[in-house]
Structures are given as structure tokens and as C-alpha cells.
Scaffold this active site. Sequence first.
Site, PDB file in Angstrom:
ATOM      1  N   GLY A   9      -2.090  -5.262 -11.246  1.00 42.65           N
ATOM      2  CA  GLY A   9      -1.924  -5.327  -9.789  1.00 42.65           C
ATOM      3  C   GLY A   9      -3.075  -4.531  -9.190  1.00 42.65           C
ATOM      4  N   GLY A  11      -3.795  -4.530  -5.827  1.00 40.48           N
ATOM      5  CA  GLY A  11      -3.596  -4.547  -4.376  1.00 40.48           C
ATOM      6  C   GLY A  11      -3.843  -3.170  -3.781  1.00 40.48           C
ATOM      7  CD  GLN A  12      -3.517  -2.176   1.095  1.00 45.71           C
ATOM      8  OE1 GLN A  12      -4.656  -1.989   0.656  1.00 45.71           O
ATOM      9  NE2 GLN A  12      -3.220  -2.100   2.368  1.00 45.71           N
ATOM     10  N   GLY A  14      -2.861  -0.453  -6.386  1.00 49.51           N
ATOM     11  CA  GLY A  14      -3.737  -0.608  -7.553  1.00 49.51           C
ATOM     12  C   GLY A  14      -5.151  -0.125  -7.260  1.00 49.51           C
ATOM     13  NE  ARG A  88      11.875   1.937  -1.557  1.00 53.56           N
ATOM     14  CZ  ARG A  88      12.403   2.816  -0.703  1.00 53.56           C
ATOM     15  NH1 ARG A  88      13.681   2.774  -0.403  1.00 53.56           N
ATOM     16  NH2 ARG A  88      11.644   3.747  -0.148  1.00 53.56           N
ATOM     17  CG  HIS A 175      12.242   4.418  -4.930  1.00 53.86           C
ATOM     18  ND1 HIS A 175      11.863   5.504  -4.187  1.00 53.86           N
ATOM     19  CD2 HIS A 175      11.427   3.406  -4.532  1.00 53.86           C
ATOM     20  CE1 HIS A 175      10.867   5.161  -3.383  1.00 53.86           C
ATOM     21  NE2 HIS A 175      10.590   3.889  -3.571  1.00 53.86           N
TER      22      HIS A 175
HETATM   23  P1  A3D Z   1      -0.049  -5.420  -2.759  1.00 55.30           P
HETATM   24  O1  A3D Z   1      -1.149  -4.780  -2.000  1.00 55.30           O
HETATM   25  O2  A3D Z   1       0.505  -6.708  -2.267  1.00 55.30           O
HETATM   26  O3  A3D Z   1      -0.541  -5.599  -4.280  1.00 55.30           O
HETATM   27  C1  A3D Z   1       0.208  -6.270  -5.234  1.00 55.30           C
HETATM   28  C2  A3D Z   1      -0.760  -7.047  -6.104  1.00 55.30           C
HETATM   29  O4  A3D Z   1      -0.004  -7.646  -7.157  1.00 55.30           O
HETATM   30  C3  A3D Z   1      -1.494  -8.177  -5.365  1.00 55.30           C
HETATM   31  O5  A3D Z   1      -2.895  -7.966  -5.431  1.00 55.30           O
HETATM   32  C4  A3D Z   1      -1.073  -9.431  -6.134  1.00 55.30           C
HETATM   33  O6  A3D Z   1      -2.118 -10.401  -6.263  1.00 55.30           O
HETATM   34  C5  A3D Z   1      -0.688  -8.841  -7.479  1.00 55.30           C
HETATM   35  N1  A3D Z   1       0.173  -9.715  -8.283  1.00 55.30           N
HETATM   36  C6  A3D Z   1       1.132 -10.573  -7.864  1.00 55.30           C
HETATM   37  N2  A3D Z   1       1.671 -11.234  -8.918  1.00 55.30           N
HETATM   38  C7  A3D Z   1       1.028 -10.764 -10.020  1.00 55.30           C
HETATM   39  C8  A3D Z   1       1.132 -11.051 -11.402  1.00 55.30           C
HETATM   40  N3  A3D Z   1       2.007 -11.947 -11.863  1.00 55.30           N
HETATM   41  N4  A3D Z   1       0.323 -10.375 -12.258  1.00 55.30           N
HETATM   42  C9  A3D Z   1      -0.583  -9.482 -11.801  1.00 55.30           C
HETATM   43  N5  A3D Z   1      -0.717  -9.178 -10.501  1.00 55.30           N
HETATM   44  C10 A3D Z   1       0.072  -9.814  -9.621  1.00 55.30           C
HETATM   45  O7  A3D Z   1       1.201  -4.401  -2.899  1.00 55.30           O
HETATM   46  P2  A3D Z   1       1.152  -2.793  -3.045  1.00 55.30           P
HETATM   47  O8  A3D Z   1       0.077  -2.412  -3.988  1.00 55.30           O
HETATM   48  O9  A3D Z   1       1.205  -2.182  -1.686  1.00 55.30           O
HETATM   49  O10 A3D Z   1       2.592  -2.538  -3.698  1.00 55.30           O
HETATM   50  C11 A3D Z   1       2.870  -2.976  -5.016  1.00 55.30           C
HETATM   51  C12 A3D Z   1       4.347  -2.784  -5.345  1.00 55.30           C
HETATM   52  O11 A3D Z   1       4.659  -1.387  -5.316  1.00 55.30           O
HETATM   53  C13 A3D Z   1       5.320  -3.438  -4.364  1.00 55.30           C
HETATM   54  O12 A3D Z   1       6.399  -4.031  -5.084  1.00 55.30           O
HETATM   55  C14 A3D Z   1       5.829  -2.281  -3.534  1.00 55.30           C
HETATM   56  O13 A3D Z   1       7.112  -2.512  -2.993  1.00 55.30           O
HETATM   57  C15 A3D Z   1       5.868  -1.190  -4.576  1.00 55.30           C
HETATM   58  N6  A3D Z   1       5.910   0.187  -4.058  1.00 55.30           N
HETATM   59  C16 A3D Z   1       6.670   1.062  -4.744  1.00 55.30           C
HETATM   60  C17 A3D Z   1       6.763   2.384  -4.313  1.00 55.30           C
HETATM   61  C18 A3D Z   1       7.621   3.340  -5.062  1.00 55.30           C
HETATM   62  O14 A3D Z   1       7.732   4.487  -4.675  1.00 55.30           O
HETATM   63  C19 A3D Z   1       8.331   2.924  -6.239  1.00 55.30           C
HETATM   64  C20 A3D Z   1       6.072   2.797  -3.168  1.00 55.30           C
HETATM   65  C21 A3D Z   1       5.294   1.859  -2.489  1.00 55.30           C
HETATM   66  C22 A3D Z   1       5.216   0.537  -2.949  1.00 55.30           C
END
Ligand code: A3D
Length: 315
Positions: A9, A11-12, A14, A88, A175
Site C-alpha cells: 500500500g 497511499g497516504q 504508505g 471503520r 481500535h
Molecule cells: P490510501 O491513501 O487510500 O492508500 C491505500 C492504498 O492501498 C492505495 O494506494 C491503493 O491503491 C492500495 N491498494 C488497494 N488495494 C490493494 C491491494 N490489493 N494490494 C496492494 N495495495 C492496494 O489509504 P491510507 O494510506 O490513508 O489508509 C490505509 C488504510 O489504513 C485504510 O484502511 C485506513 O482506514 C487505515 N488506517 C488505519 C489507522 C489505524 O490506526 C489502524 C489509522 C489511519 C488509517
Amino acid sequence: MKKKISLIGAGQIGGTLAHLISIKELGNVVLFDVAEGIAKGKALDIGQSTSVDGFDINLKGTNNYEDIKDSDVIIITAGVPRKPGMTRDDLLGTNLKIIKQVAEGVKKNSPNSFVICITNPLDIIVMAFQKYSGLPTNKVVGMAGILDSSRFKYFLSEELKVPVKNIECIVLGGHGDTMVPMLNHTLVNGKPLNQLITKDKLDDLVERTRKGGAEIVKYLEKGSAFYAPAASGVEMAEAYIKNLKKTLPCAAFLNGEYNEENVYAGVPVIIGNNGVEKIVELTLDKDETKNLNISIKAVKELYKTACKIDPDLNN
Ligand code: A3D
């Protein structure tokens, strides 16, 4: 030899993880994403900051699972984040499918890694990842408690006008909206909370902590928090890589601890180079025990829903 850290991942969170890991020179980074361009673009961009900032690591962006081969640490953020108004738990169906693919990729290419899950709904996703991948439970852990504790600390510090470093606190349980700030284990300048704040104000801050993620989602409108979640994930990775034996609140597999078994939930754990080396059992008072039980029950209920969505989780 440099460690290898793969981020599934890009994204933001990652991308922020990749930048923080680079600045700290924790290891070489592989950024994996199904959206290949995002992974490659961010790896190049951060790579081009290395000469400015003077850090010596390599970054690679990819959509090929073979590139994560033999990683020391894998941090998973693949999935969708919340939109305003979503909980969530609303992410479950989509992110469960994604985590199943990720688990296959990790199992095949890097089964000896220490895996940190961040994708939501966190406790269910980390439990499902462990089940799908079959990796040992001490090597699969979820990031949430560090972030939730850090949010509670931040709100207390603003309210009491005390630097965050003078506050000790820990948030346990799932969480979600039932997470449990451990009020009897919270100290501000070494003093217990009840001497410093009214019950009503404290109730407000506990509620704001529970809704801390939603508050940011509402402001951002697109996407959810990423700086503090990434910083929290890096703290866990660093504890493993440097064998720090640090006690950190993380979602870990309970096998009798806190009178719970066969479930992942937020508890204090010691992280060193064997992964989760120990679950620390705090002495809890009646209210803390009751609230932790409620929170873990909510995790178990949602996992039952996950098992209905994908019966493979029952195997
Ligand atoms: P985002 O910026 O959308 O990044 C997610 C990335 O995952 C995107 O670049 C997608 O292309 C990629 N992706 C989708 N499907 C796949 C796949 N099959 N294999 C590989 N990559 C894929 O999201 P984000 O980085 O802001 O958040 C990621 C996750 O973290 C989300 O589920 C959020 O809800 C979660 N999150 C958790 C917390 C905790 O405290 C646990 C806090 C904030 C966000």
C-alpha cells in the site's frame, strides 16, 4: 547489511512510512501497490530527496510481489480509508478481500517477516491476515494503540498545558468507538488524573480520543489521518529491527492473557527481535476490566461478521 522493509500500500500512510523510514535510515524500502504508478512515483520522489537530506538508503516502487522477497519487516496499509460519515467497520467487506490477496503475496514471498497491519477495521484485518497467511502470531501485529494513546496524550496536553512528554497514558482494547483509555494508568507530571481535571472534561477528552480518527476524516473530506498513523507504525518497526524490547500498546493475539483467547486486541506488548515477545498484563480496576471486556466483545462480534463474509476464515 541493511534491513529490508516492504510497504504494502503506497497511499497516504504508505508514502509517509517510506519517507519516515528513509529519514531514520531504518532500512531499504520496497513500496508495493496495485496502482503501480503511485508506488514507483513515490519511491522516485523520496529517492530524489536522499541527497538533500543526506540519508543512505534505496527505495523501489513495484506491483510485483516477488520484490518483497525476504523482507525483515512488512507494513500493510493496502485498502480503502474512510470517507466522512463512515465507521471503520464499514470498510470490512472491501478490505477483507484486499487483505486476502496481500496475505497470499506475503506467505509466498516473505513468510519470515515481522508483519505490522494498519488497514482498518484494524483488529479484524490483523486477525484475518494471520489466519489467511498462517504466519506465527508473534510475528503478526496490528498498529492502533500507539496512535490512540498518542491522541489521548495530545488532548490532555492541550487541556492541561503540559508538554506531551510529561504525560504517561495507554489506550487499550479494539481500535473502534469502544477503545479504552486506561485512566488509572494515566499520569501527568507523575500525578494521577483525578487531581487535575474534572470528570466531565475528562469524559469529553475520552470521547474525543475515541472519535479522533473521524474528526480528521471530517476535516480532510477525502481520506483519513496519515502522519500520526505512520509515525506509530515506524515506532513498532524500529523496536523490532533494533531489538529495543520496548513496551508498546499494539493489537496482539491473546491466548489466555486478560482472560481472553483466540482474538486480537490492543494490549501492552514487548517488541524485540522475536516479534511480540511478551504480553504485559496490567492490573486493572473494575471499570477498566469491564470496559476492556466490552471492547474485546465488539471485536469478536465483528470477526463473526467477517467469517460470514468469507467462510474461509472459519477453517
Ligand atoms: P490510501 O491513501 O487510500 O492508500 C491505500 C492504498 O492501498 C492505495 O494506494 C491503493 O491503491 C492500495 N491498494 C488497494 N488495494 C490493494 C491491494 N490489493 N494490494 C496492494 N495495495 C492496494 O489509504 P491510507 O494510506 O490513508 O489508509 C490505509 C488504510 O489504513 C485504510 O484502511 C485506513 O482506514 C487505515 N488506517 C488505519 C489507522 C489505524 O490506526 C489502524 C489509522 C489511519 C488509517
